[in-house]
Design an enzyme around this catalytic site. Structure first.
Site, mmCIF file in Angstrom:
data_model
loop_
_atom_site.group_PDB
_atom_site.id
_atom_site.type_symbol
_atom_site.label_atom_id
_atom_site.label_comp_id
_atom_site.label_asym_id
_atom_site.label_seq_id
_atom_site.Cartn_x
_atom_site.Cartn_y
_atom_site.Cartn_z
ATOM 1 N N SER A 567 11.295 33.511 13.753
ATOM 2 C CA SER A 567 9.895 33.797 14.020
ATOM 3 C C SER A 567 9.794 34.940 15.038
ATOM 4 C CB SER A 567 9.185 32.527 14.509
ATOM 5 O OG SER A 567 7.797 32.704 14.536
ATOM 6 N N ASP A 648 5.705 31.068 3.229
ATOM 7 C CA ASP A 648 5.448 31.051 4.673
ATOM 8 C C ASP A 648 3.970 31.315 4.924
ATOM 9 O OD1 ASP A 648 5.359 31.441 7.434
ATOM 10 O OD2 ASP A 648 7.355 32.332 7.489
ATOM 11 N N HIS A 680 7.336 28.357 6.956
ATOM 12 C CA HIS A 680 7.921 29.003 8.135
ATOM 13 C C HIS A 680 9.130 28.243 8.679
ATOM 14 C CE1 HIS A 680 7.710 32.034 11.216
ATOM 15 N NE2 HIS A 680 7.582 31.156 12.192
#
Length: 713
Positions: A567, A648, A680
């Protein structure tokens, strides 16, 4: 079961274990009168915090599930009222209320619609970036009123992505998702009067009447009055209103004051969210309200007592008053009789958390939980707590570097003058003894801490995970484990059992290290706000400087240094490679592994992006400088592994696609791996196991090492 804390003979079983297991429930909620249990079944995951399901109602008296009381399929939220067995739930994006569990549901709102109108639950961006929860419904303490927020996404743009796990044609997922500087949802707050079956409007914030604003939080102060916080769109201003419900006139009254308005000239307000949870010291007369909150003082966030007469700092010094997550700086509990306030702070060091106590006047905080660091050495350096509503008891979660967490329950004697005796009569709830034995009989990595002087003028804190049986005469490869998001912290005294902290040092003899560079929390506001309007740049430079510092250690092989992150960490890893060099001989990082990385802040949501970058119009240079796509001229060959899930909903696969396209145009060799239908977290089915085997293999190849047993070569 219920447990009577004063008389164990009064313990009672509410629902036999076999009944619970046969119900198919995954969790439960007990009514305030202990007569009914709501059982969540048919669970369907939504986004990070949200989920749908069907709630079965178990009658404790008859020990049966009453099929006539079940909530509709795909109920989006369920909550019992704070008294009796009244309840509220959200279905089809509308709110319903039952005065009692066996009465008919009353429909409170009528305009809910997916991707358009959200009543009582947040839309995607509010759930992820502001609320960190699956609901925006708040019962008053006596259950007479239900405050709720409404979000209107009608003018927001949508993100579309395909799912491939269905039929011969993919399913298209459509999600309302406002990206930076695009139209964002509007928000409003209402109060439902359960006695009169009436809904009242709440005034929007007048101070933000000419600009976009954001709903932040509702906190009830007493039965008819709640605190409502708002912020402006870019979240460098915040204001609190005290809203009183007038049942007789069927309306609400909002008051505010200059002292209830807070702003920052150097960055965003507070630590990671633009609001706070006030704890009221006096609310008898609303216009004379006093509350505790966290505000900046001399570059550090400190406890203050606030009223319309001013703000009195209660703590001071080079430490931060915070909460466990730092998302909502808050007070743990206030004892009205002794005028003592309890709070979490980093007073021992930025890496530690303990509970402290102060009187209502400025004074040196008393550490209430420091005794546990001695009692349970190595296991109680990072403490979080959960206080009972009456402040008589507390559950303490202890964490530390050496062994797994433990849990205690204690009584609280607010009158005690000895800090070590305030929490007393401790009961050990969970000591994780089996896991402790396993850890003690296993060769695991060890953790050390250090600091170094950066050329930026700051002192950086770092942590290093070393292999078991570490040999200082050897040369070890080094992995920089990075996140580096604004307002976060990587270096802390907490238990970890992750891939990078435990597996790599133990199974591959890799040293793993992390550093808190500029932008990190708990080192002062100036340090945290260094990255304001310019994300990604200073963070990457600080990681590169740390890599060079570590590379000079006698026991590090400076030719085998890699970086990895997920991320924001994947974004920072990408920016590290883009800023390394530029000449090949000058490069410090041999390879980078980036999972689900953002590559341009224009592609991310309004609330997060604009909190740290403001709007594109007015900061276009900042957005350009923060874009990986515009920094590929010096990107290295054959050193980048890009991994992303196609579903995602957070950092969209669009980022990976744009990065892949840009790398191809630059004729840069790299490796790309995608996970179909994974979000994600990449953790559905076997995906999580698979991705860490991939990461292990790619890191072994980077370091010219043998791939561990059980991982493909």
């Amino acid at each position: 079961m219920t447990k009577n804390l004063d008389d164990s003979s009064k313990d009672a079983v509410l629902m036999p274990q076999e009944d619970y297991e046969s119900s198919g429930a995954i969790t439960y909620r007990v009514s305030a009168d202990l007569k009914y249990i709501a059982l969540l079944t048919q669970y369907k995951k939504g986004w990070r915090h949200s989920y749908n399901g069907t709630y079965l109602i178990y009658d404790v008296t008859t020990q049966t599930i009453d099929a006539t009381l079940v909530t509709p399929d795909d109920t989006q939220y369920f909550v019992w009222a704070p008294s009796g067995n009244a309840l509220a739930y959200v279905h089809g994006f509308d709110i319903y209320y039952r005065p009692a569990v066996n009465e008919d549901s009353v429909r409170v709102t009528f305009d809910g619609r997916s991707n358009y109108i959200y009543n009582g639950i947040p839309d995607w961006v509010y759930e992820e970036e502001m609320i960190s929860s699956n609901n925006v419904m708040y019962f008053s303490p006596d259950g007479s009123y239900l405050a709720f927020a409404k979000f209107d996404d009608s003018l927001c743009q949508r993100i579309n992505f395909e799912r491939y796990d269905g039929g011969i044609y993919p399913d298209m997922q459509v999600v309302s998702y406002p990206k930076s500087s695009t139209t964002q949802p509007t928000s409003a707050v209402f109060v439902y009067d359960v006695t009169n079956n009436a809904t009242y409007d709440v005034d929007p914030p007048a101070v933000f009447s000419s600009v976009d604003y954001l709903f932040n939080r509702v906190t009830w102060a007493k039965d008819d009055t709640f605190a409502l916080t708002w912020s402006n769109r870019v979240q460098n201003e915040s204001v609190m209103h005290l809203v009183t419900v007038n049942s007789g006139t069927q309306d609400t009254t909002s008051i505010t004051d200059d002292q209830f308005y807070h702003s920052s000239s150097t960055g965003w307000v507070y630590q990671r969210r633009p609001h706070w949870i006030p704890v009221f010291a006096n609310i008898t007369v609303v216009d004379e309200a006093e509350y505790y909150t966290v505000l900046p003082k001399d570059n550090w966030q400190h406890l203050h007592l606030v009223s319309k007469n001013g703000r009195i700092p209660i703590t001071e010094g080079e430490f931060t008053v915070t909460s466990e997550s730092a998302s909502y700086p808050s007070v743990e509990v206030y004892d009205q009789d002794t005028k003592k306030i309890y709070f979490s702070a980093t007073k021992a060091s930025p890496q530690h958390r303990h509970i402290y106590r102060n009187s209502v006047t400025p004074s040196e905080p008393e550490c209430i939980t420091c005794k546990y660091a001695t009692m349970y050495e190595g296991r109680c350096d990072y403490i979080s707590t959960s206080f009972s509503t009456d402040g008589s008891r507390v559950i303490v979660r202890c964490a530390g570097d050496s062994l797994p967490p433990l849990y205690l329950m204690a009584k609280i004697d607010h009158t005690q003058t000895d800090p070590d005796m305030v929490f007393n009569a401790e009961e050990e709830l969970e000591m994780n003894e089996d896991l402790v034995t396993t850890v003690e009989n296993t060769d695991v990595s060890t953790k050390e801490y250090g600091t170094f002087e950066s050329t930026s003028g700051y002192t950086f804190s770092y942590q290093v995970w070393k292999p078991p049986n570490f040999d200082a005469t050897r040369k070890y490869p080094l992995l920089i484990d990075v996140y580096a998001g604004p307002g976060y912290q990587r270096v802390y005294n907490g238990w970890s059992r992750g891939w990078s902290s435990r597996f790599l040092p133990s199974a591959m003899d890799v040293v793993v290290a992390s550093v808190d560079g500029r932008g990190s929390n708990f080192y002062g506001e100036d340090f945290m706000h260094e990255v304001y309007k310019n994300l990604g740049v200073k963070e990457a430079l600080d990681q590169l400087e740390f890599a060079e510092y570590m590379g000079n250690m006698d026991w590090i092989d400076e030719t085998k240094i890699a970086a990895w992150g997920w991320s924001y960490g994947g974004y920072t890893t990408s920016m590290i490679l883009a800023n390394d060099g530029p000449a090949e001989a000058e490069r410090k990082i041999k390879c980078g592994l980036a999972v689900a990385p953002l590559v341009d802040w224009r592609f991310y949501d309004t609330i997060y992006s604009e909190r740290y970058m403001t709007l594109v119009d007015g900061n276009e240079d900042g957005y350009n400088g923060a874009s990986v796509l515009q920094k590929l001229d010096n990107f290295p060959q054959s050193r980048y592994v890009l991994i992303h899930g196609t579903a995602d909903d957070n950092v969209h696969f669009q980022n990976a696609a744009r990065m892949e396209s840009a790398l191809v145009e630059k004729d840069i060799d790299f490796k790309a791996i995608f996970y179909a239908d994974q979000d994600h977290s990449i953790n559905v089915g076997n995906a999580n196991r698979h991705i860490f085997k991939v990461l292990t293999r790619e890191l072994a190849r980077c370091f010219d090492m043998d791939v561990p047993s059980g991982v493909w070569t």
